[in-house]
Design a protein around this motif. Sequence first.
Motif, PDB file in Angstrom:
ATOM      1  N   PRO A   2       0.799  -1.225   0.000  1.00 38.92           N
ATOM      2  CA  PRO A   2       0.000   0.000   0.000  1.00 38.92           C
ATOM      3  C   PRO A   2       0.832   1.277   0.000  1.00 38.92           C
ATOM      4  O   PRO A   2       0.357   2.317  -0.405  1.00 38.92           O
ATOM      5  CB  PRO A   2      -0.851  -0.097   1.264  1.00 38.92           C
ATOM      6  N   ALA A   3       2.088   1.205   0.445  1.00 36.05           N
ATOM      7  CA  ALA A   3       2.954   2.387   0.474  1.00 36.05           C
ATOM      8  C   ALA A   3       3.752   2.550  -0.816  1.00 36.05           C
ATOM      9  O   ALA A   3       4.538   3.488  -0.941  1.00 36.05           O
ATOM     10  CB  ALA A   3       3.906   2.304   1.660  1.00 36.05           C
ATOM     11  N   GLN A   4       3.529   1.683  -1.782  1.00 36.53           N
ATOM     12  CA  GLN A   4       4.282   1.729  -3.032  1.00 36.53           C
ATOM     13  C   GLN A   4       4.048   3.049  -3.759  1.00 36.53           C
ATOM     14  O   GLN A   4       2.916   3.466  -3.956  1.00 36.53           O
ATOM     15  CB  GLN A   4       3.864   0.576  -3.937  1.00 36.53           C
ATOM     16  N   GLY A   5       5.117   3.721  -4.116  1.00 36.99           N
ATOM     17  CA  GLY A   5       5.033   4.943  -4.895  1.00 36.99           C
ATOM     18  C   GLY A   5       4.741   6.197  -4.098  1.00 36.99           C
ATOM     19  O   GLY A   5       4.662   7.275  -4.672  1.00 36.99           O
ATOM     20  N   GLN A   6       4.568   6.093  -2.780  1.00 30.58           N
ATOM     21  CA  GLN A   6       4.269   7.284  -1.987  1.00 30.58           C
ATOM     22  C   GLN A   6       5.501   8.187  -1.896  1.00 30.58           C
ATOM     23  O   GLN A   6       6.628   7.735  -2.010  1.00 30.58           O
ATOM     24  CB  GLN A   6       3.821   6.902  -0.576  1.00 30.58           C
ATOM     25  N   LYS A   7       5.234   9.489  -1.689  1.00 28.58           N
ATOM     26  CA  LYS A   7       6.308  10.451  -1.459  1.00 28.58           C
ATOM     27  C   LYS A   7       6.085  11.092  -0.103  1.00 28.58           C
ATOM     28  O   LYS A   7       4.970  11.185   0.386  1.00 28.58           O
ATOM     29  CB  LYS A   7       6.296  11.533  -2.538  1.00 28.58           C
TER      30      LYS A   7
ATOM     31  N   ARG B 230       5.712  12.855   6.512  1.00 31.35           N
ATOM     32  CA  ARG B 230       4.749  11.755   6.355  1.00 31.35           C
ATOM     33  C   ARG B 230       4.655  11.340   4.892  1.00 31.35           C
ATOM     34  O   ARG B 230       4.616  12.187   4.002  1.00 31.35           O
ATOM     35  CB  ARG B 230       3.352  12.199   6.813  1.00 31.35           C
ATOM     36  N   SER B 231       4.592  10.013   4.647  1.00 31.98           N
ATOM     37  CA  SER B 231       4.421   9.504   3.288  1.00 31.98           C
ATOM     38  C   SER B 231       2.953   9.599   2.910  1.00 31.98           C
ATOM     39  O   SER B 231       2.080   9.210   3.680  1.00 31.98           O
ATOM     40  CB  SER B 231       4.890   8.058   3.190  1.00 31.98           C
ATOM     41  N   ARG B 232       2.690  10.097   1.702  1.00 33.64           N
ATOM     42  CA  ARG B 232       1.322  10.307   1.251  1.00 33.64           C
ATOM     43  C   ARG B 232       1.155   9.913  -0.215  1.00 33.64           C
ATOM     44  O   ARG B 232       2.113   9.864  -0.978  1.00 33.64           O
ATOM     45  CB  ARG B 232       0.913  11.784   1.409  1.00 33.64           C
ATOM     46  N   ASP B 233      -0.107   9.685  -0.602  1.00 33.32           N
ATOM     47  CA  ASP B 233      -0.446   9.376  -1.993  1.00 33.32           C
ATOM     48  C   ASP B 233      -0.762  10.641  -2.788  1.00 33.32           C
ATOM     49  O   ASP B 233      -0.889  10.593  -3.999  1.00 33.32           O
ATOM     50  CB  ASP B 233      -1.658   8.443  -2.056  1.00 33.32           C
ATOM     51  N   MET B 234      -0.951  11.753  -2.105  1.00 34.87           N
ATOM     52  CA  MET B 234      -1.218  13.018  -2.780  1.00 34.87           C
ATOM     53  C   MET B 234      -0.501  14.147  -2.044  1.00 34.87           C
ATOM     54  O   MET B 234      -0.590  14.252  -0.830  1.00 34.87           O
ATOM     55  CB  MET B 234      -2.713  13.318  -2.820  1.00 34.87           C
ATOM     56  N   LEU B 235       0.219  14.962  -2.798  1.00 35.46           N
ATOM     57  CA  LEU B 235       0.932  16.106  -2.231  1.00 35.46           C
ATOM     58  C   LEU B 235       0.662  17.341  -3.083  1.00 35.46           C
ATOM     59  O   LEU B 235       0.422  17.228  -4.286  1.00 35.46           O
ATOM     60  CB  LEU B 235       2.443  15.840  -2.201  1.00 35.46           C
ATOM     61  N   ILE B 236       0.714  18.498  -2.456  1.00 33.56           N
ATOM     62  CA  ILE B 236       0.531  19.760  -3.152  1.00 33.56           C
ATOM     63  C   ILE B 236       1.895  20.402  -3.334  1.00 33.56           C
ATOM     64  O   ILE B 236       2.673  20.530  -2.381  1.00 33.56           O
ATOM     65  CB  ILE B 236      -0.402  20.710  -2.370  1.00 33.56           C
TER      66      ILE B 236
ATOM     67  N   ARG C 174      -0.141   3.456  -6.787  1.00 36.36           N
ATOM     68  CA  ARG C 174      -0.877   2.875  -5.662  1.00 36.36           C
ATOM     69  C   ARG C 174      -1.624   1.640  -6.165  1.00 36.36           C
ATOM     70  O   ARG C 174      -2.205   1.669  -7.247  1.00 36.36           O
ATOM     71  CB  ARG C 174      -1.854   3.927  -5.114  1.00 36.36           C
ATOM     72  N   PRO C 175      -1.602   0.541  -5.410  1.00 38.57           N
ATOM     73  CA  PRO C 175      -2.204  -0.708  -5.883  1.00 38.57           C
ATOM     74  C   PRO C 175      -3.674  -0.594  -6.267  1.00 38.57           C
ATOM     75  O   PRO C 175      -4.116  -1.235  -7.195  1.00 38.57           O
ATOM     76  CB  PRO C 175      -2.035  -1.672  -4.709  1.00 38.57           C
TER      77      PRO C 175
END
Length: 152
Positions: free
Chosen positions: A64-69, A76-82, A128-129
Amino acid sequence: GDEDSEGGGRSEPDSGERSPSRQRRGKSRIGRETPEERRARKVAAKAAKEAKRNRNPAGGKGDPAQGQKACTLCGRSRDMLIRCQVDALGKWEMVCGRCWKEVSGGVEDGDADHPHYRYGGVWKNHKRPDATGKKPKGRGKGKASPEPMEGL
């Protein structure tokens, strides 16, 4: 009426050939395998997929954390960042939603209390999977369809 015109105008081929749809019966479309061979091939393919899923520690769902930044402010690792500028240095930062509200005042274009804030877009994790990259079809659950227009 003619004897030839009976049966709705359809005529059966007099030759001993079978129609193309009847020629396929008993054989699958892939090669010349029998239905039993096809079933065996399908079972083997399903078993191979199941074995591959079992090798994956997340049960076939992917990490689930694949590709997070990570947010550049809080980490914090997130799937969406501004992407935004937040100070006089003008360096572009990638911030999570929580930090974004603090650095922008919760407004996309910033406000008087945040003079150095500048919005630069959104980054989304497409690795994200459960991310398919497709928008959902239809209007969604629970929404009524629009009333038909009168006069049409």
